[in-house]
Design a protein around this motif. Structure first.
Motif, PDB file in Angstrom:
ATOM      1  N   MET A   1      63.593 -35.561 -15.928  1.00  0.00           N
ATOM      2  CA  MET A   1      64.145 -34.250 -15.585  1.00  0.00           C
ATOM      3  C   MET A   1      63.510 -33.760 -14.301  1.00  0.00           C
ATOM      4  N   GLY A   2      64.303 -33.083 -13.464  1.00  0.00           N
ATOM      5  CA  GLY A   2      63.764 -32.595 -12.192  1.00  0.00           C
ATOM      6  C   GLY A   2      62.936 -31.347 -12.386  1.00  0.00           C
ATOM      7  N   HIS A   3      61.920 -31.213 -11.559  1.00  0.00           N
ATOM      8  CA  HIS A   3      61.071 -30.029 -11.629  1.00  0.00           C
ATOM      9  C   HIS A   3      61.164 -29.246 -10.320  1.00  0.00           C
ATOM     10  N   GLY A   4      62.366 -29.114  -9.804  1.00  0.00           N
ATOM     11  CA  GLY A   4      62.530 -28.452  -8.512  1.00  0.00           C
ATOM     12  C   GLY A   4      61.954 -27.062  -8.491  1.00  0.00           C
ATOM     13  N   HIS A   5      62.088 -26.351  -9.611  1.00  0.00           N
ATOM     14  CA  HIS A   5      61.587 -24.970  -9.637  1.00  0.00           C
ATOM     15  C   HIS A   5      60.070 -24.929  -9.624  1.00  0.00           C
ATOM     16  N   ALA A   6      59.481 -25.930 -10.214  1.00  0.00           N
ATOM     17  CA  ALA A   6      58.024 -25.893 -10.315  1.00  0.00           C
ATOM     18  C   ALA A   6      57.353 -26.224  -8.998  1.00  0.00           C
ATOM     19  N   HIS A   7      57.948 -27.144  -8.261  1.00  0.00           N
ATOM     20  CA  HIS A   7      57.255 -27.647  -7.095  1.00  0.00           C
ATOM     21  C   HIS A   7      57.841 -27.177  -5.779  1.00  0.00           C
ATOM     22  N   GLY A   8      58.834 -26.285  -5.863  1.00  0.00           N
ATOM     23  CA  GLY A   8      59.312 -25.650  -4.651  1.00  0.00           C
ATOM     24  C   GLY A   8      60.287 -26.475  -3.846  1.00  0.00           C
ATOM     25  N   HIS A   9      60.861 -27.538  -4.428  1.00  0.00           N
ATOM     26  CA  HIS A   9      61.803 -28.355  -3.665  1.00  0.00           C
ATOM     27  C   HIS A   9      63.189 -27.732  -3.627  1.00  0.00           C
TER      28      HIS A   9
ATOM     29  N   ALA B   1      73.819 -21.023 -20.719  1.00  0.00           N
ATOM     30  CA  ALA B   1      73.920 -22.466 -20.913  1.00  0.00           C
ATOM     31  C   ALA B   1      72.937 -23.230 -20.047  1.00  0.00           C
ATOM     32  N   GLY B   2      72.335 -22.562 -19.066  1.00  0.00           N
ATOM     33  CA  GLY B   2      71.351 -23.184 -18.188  1.00  0.00           C
ATOM     34  C   GLY B   2      70.743 -22.119 -17.304  1.00  0.00           C
ATOM     35  N   PHE B   3      69.833 -22.549 -16.426  1.00  0.00           N
ATOM     36  CA  PHE B   3      69.185 -21.592 -15.528  1.00  0.00           C
ATOM     37  C   PHE B   3      69.973 -21.531 -14.226  1.00  0.00           C
ATOM     38  N   SER B   4      70.937 -20.628 -14.163  1.00  0.00           N
ATOM     39  CA  SER B   4      71.763 -20.499 -12.972  1.00  0.00           C
ATOM     40  C   SER B   4      72.409 -19.127 -12.952  1.00  0.00           C
ATOM     41  N   TYR B   5      72.850 -18.733 -11.764  1.00  0.00           N
ATOM     42  CA  TYR B   5      73.556 -17.463 -11.612  1.00  0.00           C
ATOM     43  C   TYR B   5      74.828 -17.455 -12.446  1.00  0.00           C
ATOM     44  N   ALA B   6      75.594 -18.549 -12.366  1.00  0.00           N
ATOM     45  CA  ALA B   6      76.852 -18.619 -13.111  1.00  0.00           C
ATOM     46  C   ALA B   6      76.609 -18.543 -14.613  1.00  0.00           C
TER      47      ALA B   6
ATOM     48  N   HIS C   1      72.663 -24.092 -10.027  1.00  0.00           N
ATOM     49  CA  HIS C   1      71.850 -25.169 -10.574  1.00  0.00           C
ATOM     50  C   HIS C   1      72.723 -25.973 -11.511  1.00  0.00           C
ATOM     51  N   PRO C   2      72.701 -27.289 -11.446  1.00  0.00           N
ATOM     52  CA  PRO C   2      73.401 -28.066 -12.477  1.00  0.00           C
ATOM     53  C   PRO C   2      72.851 -27.691 -13.851  1.00  0.00           C
ATOM     54  N   ALA C   3      73.736 -27.709 -14.847  1.00  0.00           N
ATOM     55  CA  ALA C   3      73.331 -27.245 -16.176  1.00  0.00           C
ATOM     56  C   ALA C   3      72.139 -28.019 -16.715  1.00  0.00           C
ATOM     57  N   ALA C   4      72.020 -29.277 -16.344  1.00  0.00           N
ATOM     58  CA  ALA C   4      70.924 -30.092 -16.866  1.00  0.00           C
ATOM     59  C   ALA C   4      69.741 -30.148 -15.909  1.00  0.00           C
ATOM     60  N   ASP C   5      69.788 -29.288 -14.877  1.00  0.00           N
ATOM     61  CA  ASP C   5      68.718 -29.298 -13.892  1.00  0.00           C
ATOM     62  C   ASP C   5      67.457 -28.663 -14.473  1.00  0.00           C
ATOM     63  N   GLY C   6      66.410 -28.602 -13.647  1.00  0.00           N
ATOM     64  CA  GLY C   6      65.107 -28.166 -14.116  1.00  0.00           C
ATOM     65  C   GLY C   6      65.090 -26.755 -14.665  1.00  0.00           C
ATOM     66  N   LEU C   7      64.189 -26.544 -15.586  1.00  0.00           N
ATOM     67  CA  LEU C   7      63.911 -25.210 -16.104  1.00  0.00           C
ATOM     68  C   LEU C   7      63.076 -24.440 -15.096  1.00  0.00           C
ATOM     69  N   PRO C   8      63.039 -23.113 -15.226  1.00  0.00           N
ATOM     70  CA  PRO C   8      62.003 -22.381 -14.506  1.00  0.00           C
ATOM     71  C   PRO C   8      60.629 -22.936 -14.895  1.00  0.00           C
ATOM     72  N   ALA C   9      59.712 -22.939 -13.955  1.00  0.00           N
ATOM     73  CA  ALA C   9      58.430 -23.598 -14.178  1.00  0.00           C
ATOM     74  C   ALA C   9      57.706 -23.073 -15.421  1.00  0.00           C
ATOM     75  N   ALA C  10      57.813 -21.757 -15.676  1.00  0.00           N
ATOM     76  CA  ALA C  10      57.104 -21.186 -16.822  1.00  0.00           C
ATOM     77  C   ALA C  10      57.590 -21.787 -18.137  1.00  0.00           C
TER      78      ALA C  10
END
Length: 569
Positions: free
Chosen positions: A1-9, A391-396, A20-29
């Motif tokens: 799983m990607g950790h884009g939110h955690a590492h700032g990418h 359904a995921g971490f995204s605006y939509a 964010h794709p529905a299966a993309d990374g969670l917020p780091a917390a």
């Protein structure tokens, strides 16, 4: 799983769709693969809240009927999605900044405070007026984009507080994208009651409000913006949101492009009722008005006050909100801060040269040298929270969750998590949904509550004392559009809560259902209650009328859920 939110990418500050794709990374917390030491202070604050509430990792999965929906993270530690689960994201859709004529804070101040106080999404809603329409909408946008980049675990929407023609205020907000400013600017210029001089309660002005909602729906249809939502703010405060106007906004656009989806069940300004000299000595929500020339004449005097911090339309069992739900149509409630000037803050508006009309904003705040006890607001997330099943971490996903009614609200962190499921005939439905069953099917309501896991922002651990099940029949569209009662709705069961930590489960059997109905939930710390407006047979222990000048919000905490329908055929 990607950790884009955690590492700032993955940053939100670019011109892309902020999706964010529905299966993309969670917020780091939320992401247990990210170590504590890699988190920012705001992320650490959020994780502490989640961990203390027992909502990190597996959460309530073992105990819950709808495994992840009760817990904030809908993902296991491995990042795998749970079937049917939601990510419960806390937020606030009503926040002001220095771009409001009566505001003070920078956008980044409100976003930082919201992140610190455990919020995942925020809407910046500066007041609609001629100056804001002329230059403010554009000027605030770079600040919002910078905040998105700086706080990438917080979804920051741009919106505005609409002066609804012929009525009160409302939040209007859009999905981020290249046209977010253009659409809001044109909407405010053409359809804001203040800008257009259309505040009086006239049929022409009511029609202008409907035209504004249709304009927003058209922008979605034309794909100028991905989505738009409207929520009515502090609806009973001045008595000028008539029942027929609420119905007209709700029904103005097609269900597919429904723009007006609900109202503030509880207003902001909750510190307003703290008694002087330690507070403003006014009313909770600044609900201390009387009927005026534009007020709906059918509303009783008590409708101009809050009840346990909640708006009369929501707090009255069998009242206006229930009359809308009894039609079998969606109309959801939220709660938020309406944050302008925060109680006990030390900042003041910067300098005597702060010329809002010329600049579209006030100068940045500065240190004022004293603690301000004369304001009625809290920071976003400090007192009021709106929890959305996404359904995921995204605006939509947040906007979809709000439109679907997967929403519950609380004050003072009374509870940590709420999971409501109505089941029967091997099917189930949750908040905002409808359970379709054959007539005569046995139906059961199951409620899992994660109790407060630690102290709230006032420094104490709140204790849930009671949970009420409220049920009403679906009776269809009323002949009179100004109806504001639902005679069959009442409290059908109350559960005493006899533990203070962990989770509790309540099961209520609706029996063999032979008619369409809905259920909704309410809970209280038990500190203040009174017989409801419709009598003890309807609501024996509801919220009490808040006393103007002496209503400490931390001593009177409630949560409310949106409804679930049961529709037999």
């Amino acid at each position: 799983m990607g950790h884009g939110h955690a590492h700032g990418h993955h940053h939100h500050g670019h011109d892309h769709d902020h999706e964010h794709p529905a299966a993309d990374g969670l917020p780091a917390a939320f992401d247990t693969a990210v170590p504590d030491e890699a988190l920012t202070p705001e992320q650490q604050s959020r994780r502490t809240l989640l961990r203390r509430a027992g909502l990190l990792g597996a959460g309530l999965t073992a105990a819950s009927v709808l495994a992840p929906a009760a817990a904030t993270p809908a993902y296991a530690a491995t990042g795998s999605r749970k079937r049917g689960g939601f990510l419960w994201l806390s937020g606030d859709h009503h926040i002001h900044t220095q771009y409001s004529n009566d505001g003070k804070y920078r956008v980044v101040d409100q976003v930082r405070q919201g992140a610190r106080h455990g919020l995942d999404w925020l809407v910046i809603t500066d007041h609609g007026n001629a100056t804001h329409a002329r230059i403010g909408v554009e000027k605030v946008n770079p600040d919002i984009r910078q905040a998105r980049a700086a706080y990438e675990d917080t979804l920051v929407f741009q919106g505005l507080e609409w002066n609804i023609p012929a009525a009160e205020h409302g939040t209007v907000f859009v999905h981020p994208g290249k046209n977010e400013v253009a659409v809001l600017k044109q909407f405010e210029t053409d359809y804001d009651g203040g800008v257009k001089g259309a505040t009086e309660s006239t049929p022409a002005n009511e029609a202008l409000a409907i035209a504004g909602l249709n304009f927003l729906a058209e922008q979605v249809r034309r794909r100028k913006v991905k989505d738009v939502l409207m929520l009515a703010n502090h609806p009973a405060r001045k008595g000028i949101d008539s029942p027929h106007e609420l119905r007209a906004w709700r029904d103005a656009t097609s269900p597919r492009h429904r723009i007006a989806v609900g109202m503030e069940g509880a207003p902001g300004h909750q510190a307003g009722g703290i008694a002087a000299p330690l507070g403003m000595g006014r009313a909770r929500g600044i609900y201390d008005n009387s009927p005026g020339a534009n007020s709906f004449p059918g509303y009783p005097p008590e409708s101009y006050r809050t009840w346990g911090g909640f708006d009369w339309m929501t707090a009255t069992v069998g009242g206006l909100w229930d009359s809308l739900l009894a039609e079998g149509k969606p109309w959801w409630i939220t709660a938020n801060s309406d944050s302008h000037h925060v109680y006990t803050d030390t900042a003041v508006r910067g300098g005597p040269d702060s010329d809002y009309t010329a600049n579209g904003r006030h100068t940045d705040p500065v240190y004022g040298g004293k603690i301000d006890l004369t304001e009625g607001d809290y920071w976003p997330g400090q007192y009021s929270r709106t929890h959305v099943g996404a359904a995921g971490f995204s605006y939509a996903a947040v906007m979809d969750g709000i439109r679907a009614g997967r929403v519950w609200v609380d004050h003072g962190q009374l509870v940590s998590g709420l999971d409501i499921r109505v089941s029967g005939g091997s099917r189930w439905a949750t908040l905002g949904g409808a359970l379709h069953v054959k007539k005569g099917t046995k139906v059961t309501l199951t409620v899992d509550v994660a109790l407060a896991g630690g102290p709230n922002w006032a420094g104490f651990v709140p204790k849930l004392a009671r949970v009420d099940v409220i049920q009403g029949d679906v009776t269809g569209t009323p002949a009179d559009k100004d109806t504001f009662t639902a005679p069959t709705t009442k409290v059908v069961k109350s559960y005493e809560v006899n533990k203070s930590t962990g989770t509790v489960r309540f099961t209520y059997h609706l029996g063999r259902v032979d008619r369409p109905l809905y259920v909704r939930l309410r809970g209280s710390d038990g500190n203040r209650s009174a017989v409801g407006a419709m009598g003890a047979a309807v609501d024996p222990a509801g919220p009490a009328l808040d006393v103007v000048g002496d209503a400490d919000p931390w001593r009177d905490l409630w949560f409310y859920s949106n409804p679930v329908w049961v529709l037999p055929s």
